[in-house]
Every structure is written in C-alpha cells, then in structure tokens.
Design a protein around this motif. Sequence first.
Motif, PDB file in Angstrom:
ATOM      1  N   PRO A 307       0.815  -1.224   0.000  1.00 49.68           N
ATOM      2  CA  PRO A 307       0.000   0.000   0.000  1.00 49.68           C
ATOM      3  C   PRO A 307       0.845   1.270   0.000  1.00 49.68           C
ATOM      4  N   SER A 308       1.963   1.271   0.718  1.00 52.96           N
ATOM      5  CA  SER A 308       2.811   2.461   0.768  1.00 52.96           C
ATOM      6  C   SER A 308       3.466   2.728  -0.580  1.00 52.96           C
ATOM      7  N   ILE A 309       3.968   1.671  -1.224  1.00 52.94           N
ATOM      8  CA  ILE A 309       4.584   1.826  -2.550  1.00 52.94           C
ATOM      9  C   ILE A 309       3.542   2.299  -3.565  1.00 52.94           C
ATOM     10  N   ALA A 310       2.341   1.705  -3.516  1.00 48.77           N
ATOM     11  CA  ALA A 310       1.274   2.096  -4.442  1.00 48.77           C
ATOM     12  C   ALA A 310       0.880   3.552  -4.243  1.00 48.77           C
ATOM     13  N   ALA A 311       0.825   3.996  -2.975  1.00 48.62           N
ATOM     14  CA  ALA A 311       0.474   5.392  -2.686  1.00 48.62           C
ATOM     15  C   ALA A 311       1.531   6.353  -3.229  1.00 48.62           C
ATOM     16  N   LYS A 312       2.800   5.975  -3.084  1.00 47.76           N
ATOM     17  CA  LYS A 312       3.884   6.830  -3.599  1.00 47.76           C
ATOM     18  C   LYS A 312       3.836   6.906  -5.120  1.00 47.76           C
ATOM     19  N   LEU A 313       3.544   5.785  -5.770  1.00 50.98           N
ATOM     20  CA  LEU A 313       3.462   5.774  -7.235  1.00 50.98           C
ATOM     21  C   LEU A 313       2.285   6.606  -7.723  1.00 50.98           C
ATOM     22  N   ARG A 314       1.155   6.527  -7.013  1.00 54.02           N
ATOM     23  CA  ARG A 314       0.008   7.361  -7.395  1.00 54.02           C
ATOM     24  C   ARG A 314       0.300   8.831  -7.216  1.00 54.02           C
TER      25      ARG A 314
END
Length: 318
Positions: A307-314
């Motif tokens: 979730p943290s990686i996905a949030a940073k990519l978004r």
Amino acid sequence: MQTYSKWIQLAILLALIVVLPVFFPSGYYFRVGALIFVNALSVVGLVVLIGYAGQISLGHAGFAGIGAYACALGPHYLGLHPVFSVILGALVSAAMAALIGKPILRLRGYYLAVATLGFGILVSMLLTNERDLTGGPDGMDVAKLGMRSGLKDLGLKLSSGEFWYLVCGFTLLIGVWIALNLFNSPTGRAMRALHGSEVAARTVGIDVAQVKLQAFVISAVYASVAGSLLALQNSFITPDVAGFMHSIEMVTMAVLGGVNSVLGAALGAAILTLLPQILTVFAEYEQLVMGLVMILVMIFLPKGLLPSIAAKLRGRGE
C-alpha cells in the motif's frame, strides 16, 4: 473500479504463479514456492480478520494446528482420505472459531489479543501433551495422497515439489479470489464499517457481534486449510505448527506487506518466508536482520510495503 482492480490483482497473482518456475534452477525452489503460498493463504485470512473487520488475533496458529493434525489423525484413526481430512479440519476449525469467538470477540484491544493468544497456547499444549494421540513433541507422520488420476502421465508425482507448487498456488488463487469478492459484498462492507467505528456500524443497523464472528470463522478456515496443505506436502507434522511463534509470524507477514491489502499480505508472506533462506549464510544474525527489516518498514512504510509503494506511485503520477 474495484471490480477491475480485483481481476487485475488475480491476473498478477496467476502470472507470477505461472512464470516464476521458469527461473527456478532446481526442484528445491518449488518447495520454497509452495511454502510461500501456504503462508500467504493463512495471512490472507488474517487480512479478512484484521484488515477488513479490525479484530486482532495472536493465536491463529492454533487453527493451522487443527487443520494440520486433521490430516494426520483423520486417515490414521478414521480411515479418511487426506482430501476429506482437509475438509474435516476446516469444519472443526470453523466450529471451534464459532464456539470460542462469541465470548472472546466481546473483548477489545489487547484484551482480545491476550484471549486469542490463550487459545493458541491451549491448542499447542494439547498437541504436545497428548502423546498417545498426536505423538507429542516428536510429531507424527501424515498419510500421503494416493497416486491416481493420470498424474503419472503428466510427469507429476504427488510427492514432488512441482505438484505441491501447483496445488498450493491454485489454492492460494482461490483464497485470494474469495477474499477480494468478500471486500465489496454486503458482509465485507459491514466488516469495513465495523473497522471504522463499532458505534457507527451499530447505529446503521449492523449486527456487530455477528459480523465479528463471521470474520473470525472465515479467517480460521483459511488458517486451517493452510495448515492442512503444510502437513500434506511435508508428510510429517509437529506441534510447532500451532506454536506461539507461528502466530506471531502470521501477523508479522500481514503487517509487513499491508494488512489492508490481499496482495500486500501475500507479498509480506513471500518476504518473510524467503529471508531465512537468503540469510542462511548469516545464520547467527538472521533474527537481527529480520528485526531490522521490520523496524525500517514500520518507520518508513507504516501502512505496509505494497500500500505504501502504491500510494507513492500514485502521488508521482498525479
């Protein structure tokens, strides 16, 4: 949008299961892959309990122990086929979860954590002390699947790493599909409302006690099936499968990958299963390195890895 997300996640998982064997240099890696899938399955169950419903359990290895020993005791004492023993273990785990869940789930916070921990310890002690039934600390053999259905013609042996890689991978795929479908179902929405606020959930007419119990029973069945698969592929089982450390490992895997994400939990299971294999050359420092990894993740990626990686990519995309 969530429907597309569900199929994308399933497609990613299926692609990984199919493609990864291409890079395996030996049969040993199929065994490691099967172990990752087994751990991921039990952790997906914890996503339902912790991530969806917001309830904590530190004794879920107890249900894994029930499933594992069902596969050992069922054929030995009842003459059951191992497949039916898996079903028996899941039914017993569901019944046990429903029985103990009603009083335990009235508790909250660390009281609930300690109560579930007590259940796990009781199951582990029972399996350890009942030597005549379970073999005690030395464990017991598990009946192997019969050699049937033309698998020989496909070049697969029921004891091979390749076979168990496929079985465990397919079972994980089904488990993930069920969990993703549950997310937006009426029951899943009730669980997520409960996670947000029990008072608010009760106000809109949700039966809080019933929803908690449903999440507990579902997660128990996941853990039981995972324990059964572990027992069947190893053809041997010990009470360690129901031990306290196994419960802690399951929760740690869920938190590491992202307790609100089904794929994230599977990622956490993969990392914590692989790390001991990678760190064998640093055997004396294995626990130190694993602890350091967990600390760094919790400091810099508090919602879990995926979730943290996905949030940073978004964020970058915006």
